[in-house]
Design a protein around this motif. Structure first.
Motif, mmCIF file in Angstrom:
data_model
loop_
_atom_site.group_PDB
_atom_site.id
_atom_site.type_symbol
_atom_site.label_atom_id
_atom_site.label_comp_id
_atom_site.label_asym_id
_atom_site.label_seq_id
_atom_site.Cartn_x
_atom_site.Cartn_y
_atom_site.Cartn_z
ATOM 1 N N ALA A 469 0.829 -1.212 0.000
ATOM 2 C CA ALA A 469 0.000 0.000 0.000
ATOM 3 C C ALA A 469 0.862 1.259 0.000
ATOM 4 N N ALA A 470 1.970 1.242 0.760
ATOM 5 C CA ALA A 470 2.849 2.409 0.778
ATOM 6 C C ALA A 470 3.445 2.660 -0.606
ATOM 7 N N ARG A 471 3.818 1.587 -1.291
ATOM 8 C CA ARG A 471 4.373 1.757 -2.630
ATOM 9 C C ARG A 471 3.310 2.182 -3.638
ATOM 10 N N MET A 472 2.094 1.707 -3.466
ATOM 11 C CA MET A 472 1.010 2.145 -4.354
ATOM 12 C C MET A 472 0.740 3.629 -4.170
ATOM 13 N N ALA A 473 0.750 4.083 -2.913
ATOM 14 C CA ALA A 473 0.514 5.509 -2.653
ATOM 15 C C ALA A 473 1.622 6.374 -3.229
ATOM 16 N N ALA A 474 2.845 5.822 -3.313
ATOM 17 C CA ALA A 474 3.967 6.613 -3.803
ATOM 18 C C ALA A 474 4.062 6.638 -5.312
ATOM 19 N N THR A 475 3.443 5.691 -6.013
ATOM 20 C CA THR A 475 3.656 5.574 -7.455
ATOM 21 C C THR A 475 2.417 5.793 -8.305
ATOM 22 N N LEU A 476 1.216 5.549 -7.783
ATOM 23 C CA LEU A 476 0.016 5.623 -8.617
ATOM 24 C C LEU A 476 -0.495 7.056 -8.725
ATOM 25 N N PRO A 477 -1.194 7.376 -9.813
ATOM 26 C CA PRO A 477 -1.706 8.735 -10.008
ATOM 27 C C PRO A 477 -2.617 9.179 -8.862
ATOM 28 N N PRO A 478 -2.725 10.508 -8.610
ATOM 29 C CA PRO A 478 -3.492 11.010 -7.459
ATOM 30 C C PRO A 478 -4.964 10.613 -7.454
ATOM 31 N N SER A 479 -5.569 10.365 -8.605
ATOM 32 C CA SER A 479 -7.006 10.070 -8.625
ATOM 33 C C SER A 479 -7.325 8.669 -8.106
ATOM 34 N N VAL A 480 -6.321 7.783 -7.983
ATOM 35 C CA VAL A 480 -6.559 6.414 -7.509
ATOM 36 C C VAL A 480 -6.768 6.465 -6.007
ATOM 37 N N GLU A 481 -7.992 6.244 -5.575
ATOM 38 C CA GLU A 481 -8.354 6.340 -4.163
ATOM 39 C C GLU A 481 -8.479 4.971 -3.490
ATOM 40 N N LEU A 482 -8.947 3.934 -4.208
ATOM 41 C CA LEU A 482 -9.144 2.608 -3.625
ATOM 42 C C LEU A 482 -8.008 1.670 -4.039
ATOM 43 N N PHE A 483 -7.417 0.989 -3.046
ATOM 44 C CA PHE A 483 -6.391 -0.017 -3.293
ATOM 45 C C PHE A 483 -6.983 -1.381 -2.948
ATOM 46 N N ASP A 484 -7.057 -2.289 -3.927
ATOM 47 C CA ASP A 484 -7.471 -3.673 -3.692
ATOM 48 C C ASP A 484 -6.245 -4.572 -3.832
ATOM 49 N N VAL A 485 -5.793 -5.150 -2.704
ATOM 50 C CA VAL A 485 -4.616 -6.006 -2.697
ATOM 51 C C VAL A 485 -5.078 -7.447 -2.461
ATOM 52 N N THR A 486 -4.889 -8.295 -3.452
ATOM 53 C CA THR A 486 -5.253 -9.711 -3.342
ATOM 54 C C THR A 486 -4.000 -10.532 -3.098
ATOM 55 N N LEU A 487 -3.993 -11.302 -2.032
ATOM 56 C CA LEU A 487 -2.853 -12.135 -1.683
ATOM 57 C C LEU A 487 -2.927 -13.461 -2.436
ATOM 58 N N LEU A 488 -1.786 -13.903 -2.947
ATOM 59 C CA LEU A 488 -1.693 -15.175 -3.654
ATOM 60 C C LEU A 488 -0.857 -16.153 -2.851
ATOM 61 N N GLU A 489 -1.280 -17.401 -2.852
ATOM 62 C CA GLU A 489 -0.479 -18.498 -2.343
ATOM 63 C C GLU A 489 -0.414 -19.549 -3.437
ATOM 64 N N SER A 490 0.795 -19.756 -3.964
ATOM 65 C CA SER A 490 0.973 -20.668 -5.100
ATOM 66 C C SER A 490 0.018 -20.323 -6.238
ATOM 67 N N SER A 491 -0.080 -19.033 -6.547
ATOM 68 C CA SER A 491 -0.939 -18.498 -7.610
ATOM 69 C C SER A 491 -2.422 -18.664 -7.328
ATOM 70 N N LEU A 492 -2.781 -19.028 -6.105
ATOM 71 C CA LEU A 492 -4.177 -19.179 -5.728
ATOM 72 C C LEU A 492 -4.618 -17.935 -4.966
ATOM 73 N N PRO A 493 -5.598 -17.170 -5.490
ATOM 74 C CA PRO A 493 -6.043 -15.965 -4.775
ATOM 75 C C PRO A 493 -6.800 -16.343 -3.504
ATOM 76 N N THR A 494 -6.331 -15.867 -2.364
ATOM 77 C CA THR A 494 -6.931 -16.264 -1.093
ATOM 78 C C THR A 494 -7.896 -15.219 -0.563
ATOM 79 N N VAL A 495 -7.444 -13.982 -0.403
ATOM 80 C CA VAL A 495 -8.260 -12.956 0.222
ATOM 81 C C VAL A 495 -7.878 -11.603 -0.371
ATOM 82 N N THR A 496 -8.831 -10.684 -0.384
ATOM 83 C CA THR A 496 -8.591 -9.329 -0.872
ATOM 84 C C THR A 496 -8.735 -8.337 0.268
ATOM 85 N N VAL A 497 -7.767 -7.440 0.380
ATOM 86 C CA VAL A 497 -7.800 -6.359 1.371
ATOM 87 C C VAL A 497 -7.989 -5.049 0.616
ATOM 88 N N GLN A 498 -9.067 -4.323 0.927
ATOM 89 C CA GLN A 498 -9.343 -3.043 0.275
ATOM 90 C C GLN A 498 -9.050 -1.903 1.244
#
Length: 820
Positions: A469-498
């Motif tokens: 999230a810190a890196r997303m805030a530092a690199t993405l354009p200012p209009s991007v307000e929502l960050f959806d981070v999906t964690l992968l385990e062995s390429s399997l999507p487990t959970v999303t943190v918004q």
């Protein structure tokens, strides 16, 4: 029960001592806080005096390995303070000359001790214990014991016991007054193993008494002990063993540093004893934590500062409310309801354009019910707002945030430019790589970014999410307000943190930021239908490793300790999302495991008991070569299909499904496999034996002291039907200590020595003992000689371990690492 020839003074303690070094680490330069106050262990490896127990307990979570010897008796013990009041002990002892002709007994036993009450100013601590409650019964005895500090440095212990604790100067068992059968106790000879004999507990014609005293001397780390023991070692003396002249023992113990105890003892007037204990606690890491670089700072977007200036500074609330005249220069003051229910807001007209914070305080003092004051010019334009109370502060922060987001999200022209989008994604990929994270896939929208994240580095997923999230805030354009981070385990999507970017900006640097950022986070099951597309060239994806391993074989009567040094090479090619081919090979460098000569006499199919043939002929060994497909058919459903050489002894095809919602602490699973036994050289040949095996499973994270329960019921490799029960305590830093047992329709006598399958599992994360972040662990299983009943397929990629740390409860527990 197992018999062997020769002295019990073989160096069987070496393996436990070596493992203990892994557990306790190198000597610390200084004692850990409170280490001097921790009670010591006895020759049985339990908290106590010399040969007798006490009512004291180790610190919660303490794990210890003890090797002790006296009079031809060698005891190797693993002790764990499973809960603040409950301790468990697994013991492997060698008793010389136990049988006629001089044969030794190789004995395994299990103890439990529960502290009933704590020590107070007037009353002692009281505990009840079961010694050798699960084993041959040679050491079996039950006791009730009390311990009291006479001074901070002098401790007195006294107790009464049954079985081995009642062999000298006993009195009639008072329980005989309740039931006459309580006066009868079977004398066990070590011939039957692995059974819990409930009918033996607290029975016998007599009860005995024991006690002792301990003095913590002024010399730091040095203790002196003396005890009276009613144990006459009757069973050991039948064909030899020690001769006792007195029922008294005396000892000197020294603790040079927190992880090591050494003891020397004079035993029963005739013998000399020694003890070494290596101990560690999951909550006391060997090395300082958080030695890596911190996360990238989260700087508010440029437009945010201008919006904050328009709303003025935030002031502390006013505690005292003195009466007084209205401040000079303030025009019409009007109160109005705003923000939370009941909150009051004042609007005041002033001359000039400087924010009159003192005037705001005066208004609050005069009226006594103001949350905030907004000053406006004579023309009605807002000059500034001053927040005075928590309710008002929350109101104005929300208003500022809304205005800031509205201003920033208005400019979304960048999203129409493919080059700008590609540049933003590449900058994010490079920034995440600097944190040791891998961007697997991403989708950018004007006000929302969705990423899939691989975390090969951080023990805590919450920390990985925070770094991302810190890196997303530092690199993405200012209009991007929502960050959806999906964690992968062995390429399997487990959970999303918004996460909301504006909330992260507000809380960066706040001492309470971790808690407040959790309140603003949403955690939900990753939707397989909403996954962003992987970038071009993402597949095939290659990974490999080369790792030294030290497999150890214990408890063989012919040679209680054997070990190998092996090199294990692993590699995987992920051909597409979730579809991979994995190979693992092993080569012995040096060792003695190939010298095991005992042949299985099991009447069951030899699904595990021919392990010596695999060790002898399988060098080098192709331990695994399988194709695996991991998939997610629904947000809360995970799936796996595997085919090939699934493990060192079996090949075939299998499938697994797991239902686990991110907001629930439990899950349900089912697994089905059809397998055939592999040839002993562990290459591509197969034997004739084949079987269909499978289990239905229930997983439950209790939320109580980190305990996790698991029940697997179904058909095992030998064709037997039954269930495996597991209970594991998991610590926040990745330590795990647990036990399991399996009961099937195989009769105890047909199963063989041990009666049924059981064992202890220990996992120690490398991050506990080494500086820097990593997700690797040392894993060990302590169990009797391998038998055939109750044995499951050993599949590396079962689903529950992948998803159990990626749900709402786990992330909440880890969230303190979000800003680290």
């Amino acid at each position: 029960m197992t018999r062997g020839r020769g002295a019990a003074t073989r160096a069987t303690g070496a393996v436990l001592a070596g493992a203990a070094v892994l557990l306790s680490g190198a000597p610390a330069p200084a004692r850990a806080p409170g280490a001097a106050d921790r009670p010591s262990l006895n020759l049985y490896g339990v908290t106590g005096l010399i040969d007798m127990p006490s009512a004291q307990s180790q610190p919660d979570g303490q794990a210890s390995l003890t090797t002790s010897w006296f009079g031809g008796y060698l005891r190797n013990t693993f002790h764990f303070q499973a809960l603040p009041r409950l301790e468990g002990t697994f013991r492997y002892a060698i008793i010389d000359e136990f049988y006629d002709g001089g044969a030794a007994l190789y004995d395994r036993s299990f103890d439990l001790k529960f502290r009933i009450s704590d020590e107070t100013a007037l009353f002692p601590a009281v505990a009840i214990g079961l010694q050798d409650m699960l084993g041959t019964g040679v050491y079996s005895g039950e006791y009730i014991v009390a311990t009291k500090h006479l001074t901070p440095d002098v401790t007195l212990t006294g107790g009464m016991g049954w079985g081995r604790f009642a062999e000298l100067n006993g009195v009639e068992n008072p329980l005989r007054w309740v039931a006459s059968s309580a006066g009868k106790r079977e004398r066990l000879t070590g011939d039957a193993t692995g059974q819990v004999r409930l009918g033996q507990f607290f029975r016998g014609p007599n009860v005995g008494f024991f006690g002792g005293i301990e003095w913590r001397t002024p010399i730091e780390g040095l203790r002196l002990k003396a005890e009276y023991s009613p144990d006459r070692y009757t069973r050991e003396r039948k064909f030899g063993g020690i001769e006792q002249r007195a029922p008294f023992n005396f000892g000197l113990e020294y603790r040079p540093f927190a992880g090591l105890e050494l003891g020397a003892y004079a035993m029963y007037g005739t013998e000399f004893g020694l003890r070494a204990t290596f101990t560690a606690n999951p909550d006391a890491p060997m090395v300082p934590q958080d030695l890596d670089d911190g996360p990238a700072p989260i700087a508010p977007r440029r437009a945010a500062a201008a919006a904050d200036e328009r709303f003025g500074p935030v002031r502390e609330m006013i505690d005292d409310l003195p009466a007084g005249p209205m401040p000079a220069g303030v025009g019409a003051v009007r109160l109005e309801r705003a923000g939370p229910a009941g909150a009051r807001w004042a609007r005041a007209r002033v001359q000039g354009y400087e924010c009159p914070a003192d005037a705001a305080r005066a208004i609050d003092a005069e009226l006594g019910m103001v949350d905030g004051v907004t000053f406006v010019s004579p023309g009605g334009a807002a000059i500034c707002s001053v927040v005075l109370r928590p309710a008002g502060r929350a109101w104005i922060e929300a208003a500022a945030r809304e205005a800031r987001v509205t201003a920033l999200t208005a400019d979304v022209a960048w999203h129409q430019d493919p080059k700008a989008r590609a540049t933003a994604l590449e900058a994010l990929r490079a920034a995440l790589a600097e944190e040791g994270l891998e961007l697997a896939a991403a989708r950018l929208e004007p006000t929302r970014a969705q990423i899939e994240l691989r975390n090969p580095r951080y023990r805590h997923n919450a920390q990985a999410v925070g770094r991302a999230a810190a890196r997303m805030a530092a690199t993405l354009p200012p209009s991007v307000e929502l960050f959806d981070v999906t964690l992968l385990e062995s390429s399997l999507p487990t959970v999303t943190v918004q996460l909301r970017r504006s909330l992260l900006e507000d809380q960066a640097g706040d001492p309470d930021g971790a808690r407040r950022s959790w309140l603003g986070a949403r955690v939900f099951d990753a939707d397989p239908d909403a996954r962003p597309a992987p970038p071009p060239g993402a597949y095939p994806r290659l990974s490999w490793s080369l790792t030294p391993t030290v497999p150890v074989n214990l408890f063989d009567p012919d040679e209680p300790l054997r070990a190998d040094l092996r090199l294990v090479a692993s590699g995987a090619v992920e051909l597409a999302r979730g579809l991979s081919v994995t190979a693992r090979g092993a080569k012995r460098v040096v060792g003695t495991l190939d010298q095991i000569t005992r042949e299985s006499n099991s009447t069951l199919p030899h699904v595990r008991s021919d392990f010596a043939l695999y060790l002898r002929e399988g060098d080098p060994a192709l331990e695994r070569l399988s194709a695996d497909f991991l998939f997610k058919p629904a947000p809360a459903v995970f799936g796996r299909v595997s085919a090939g050489l699934l493990e060192p002894m079996f090949a075939g095809i299998g499938a697994e499904l797991l239902w686990k919602r991110a907001d629930l602490p439990w899950g349900l699973g089912v697994e089905l496999n059809h397998v055939r036994q592999r040839d002993y050289d562990q290459r591509f040949g197969l034997l004739d034996y084949e079987v269909t095996t499978g289990h239905a499973s229930v997983y439950w994270k209790t939320g109580w002291f980190g305990l996790e329960a698991q029940v697997d019921a179904g058909r095992y490799l030998a064709g037997d039907w039954g269930a495996t029960f597991s209970l594991t305590r998991r610590f926040a830093n990745g330590w795990e200590v647990g036990g399991f047992f399996t009961l099937t329709d195989v009769p105890f006598d047909e199963y063989g020595e041990g009666s049924f399958d059981k064992g202890i599992r220990v996992t120690i994360p490398f991050g506990w003992a080494l500086p820097g972040e990593n997700r690797s662990s040392f894993r060990s299983v302590l169990k009797p000689l391998t038998r055939d009943g109750g044995q499951r397929l050993e599949v590396d990629n079962r689903l529950w371990p992948m998803v159990r740390d990626s749900d709402r409860a786990a992330l909440r527990e880890q969230w303190g690492t979000f800003w680290k």
